[in-house]
Design a protein around this motif. Structure first.
Motif, PDB file in Angstrom:
ATOM      1  N   UNK A 218       0.831  -1.200   0.000  1.00 49.28           N
ATOM      2  CA  UNK A 218       0.000   0.000   0.000  1.00 49.28           C
ATOM      3  C   UNK A 218       0.867   1.251   0.000  1.00 49.28           C
ATOM      4  N   UNK A 219       1.952   1.262   0.759  1.00 49.83           N
ATOM      5  CA  UNK A 219       2.818   2.441   0.806  1.00 49.83           C
ATOM      6  C   UNK A 219       3.527   2.691  -0.519  1.00 49.83           C
ATOM      7  N   UNK A 220       3.877   1.642  -1.225  1.00 50.96           N
ATOM      8  CA  UNK A 220       4.621   1.789  -2.485  1.00 50.96           C
ATOM      9  C   UNK A 220       3.702   1.818  -3.699  1.00 50.96           C
ATOM     10  N   UNK A 221       2.409   1.841  -3.485  1.00 56.12           N
ATOM     11  CA  UNK A 221       1.475   1.834  -4.614  1.00 56.12           C
ATOM     12  C   UNK A 221       1.641   3.107  -5.435  1.00 56.12           C
ATOM     13  N   UNK A 222       1.810   2.964  -6.739  1.00 56.86           N
ATOM     14  CA  UNK A 222       1.912   4.114  -7.629  1.00 56.86           C
ATOM     15  C   UNK A 222       3.348   4.539  -7.876  1.00 56.86           C
TER      16      UNK A 222
END
Length: 144
Positions: A24-28
């Motif tokens: 989730x933190x590294x999404x995108x």
């Protein structure tokens, strides 16, 4: 039965939660990869004398007398006049009708009926003249 090296269910749940949090933190964000250095390859080219550059070697030299000359094909067979008229009825009459429609020519009713009869008659004649004999099962239609 649980094995000794299996993590505790609470540890497993915390590990999965940590992995999901990282996702989730590294999404995108996109990972930037460093280009790898490609090894240098030395290309060795053979030395060619200058005299060979003017006249490239000819590999396939064929003597003019050894060339294959195919025989002249036989003339195209002409169909009998009855079948020629039937084929004209099947293909020619629809072409005439299409031409009249495109150009905007109006034909008399009797002429339109005559053309319809010619089309149907030509098609019927060709169907009647078809061979009733079945082809041999090994025959694929090739003629040698």
């Amino acid at each position: 039965m649980a094995r000794d090296d299996d993590p505790e269910p609470a540890d497993l749940a915390r590990e999965r939660e940590r992995e999901w949090q990282q996702i989730v933190e590294n999404f995108g964000e996109r990972v930037v990869l460093e280009p790898e250095e490609e090894p240098q390859v030395d290309v060795v080219r053979p030395q060619v004398p200058d005299e060979d550059l003017d006249d490239p070697p000819v590999r396939d030299q064929i003597h003019p007398d050894d060339e294959f000359v195919p025989p002249t094909p036989p003339p195209i067979p002409r169909p009998p006049i009855d079948r020629l008229l039937a084929w004209f009825g099947v293909f020619g009459i629809p072409a005439v009708v299409l031409f009249c429609i495109v150009v905007g020519i109006s034909v008399p009713t009797w002429f339109g009926l005559l053309m319809a009869a010619g089309f149907i008659g030509g098609f019927g004649y060709l169907v009647v003249k078809m061979s009733d004999e079945p082809r041999p099962p090994w025959d694929d239609g090739a003629v040698l």
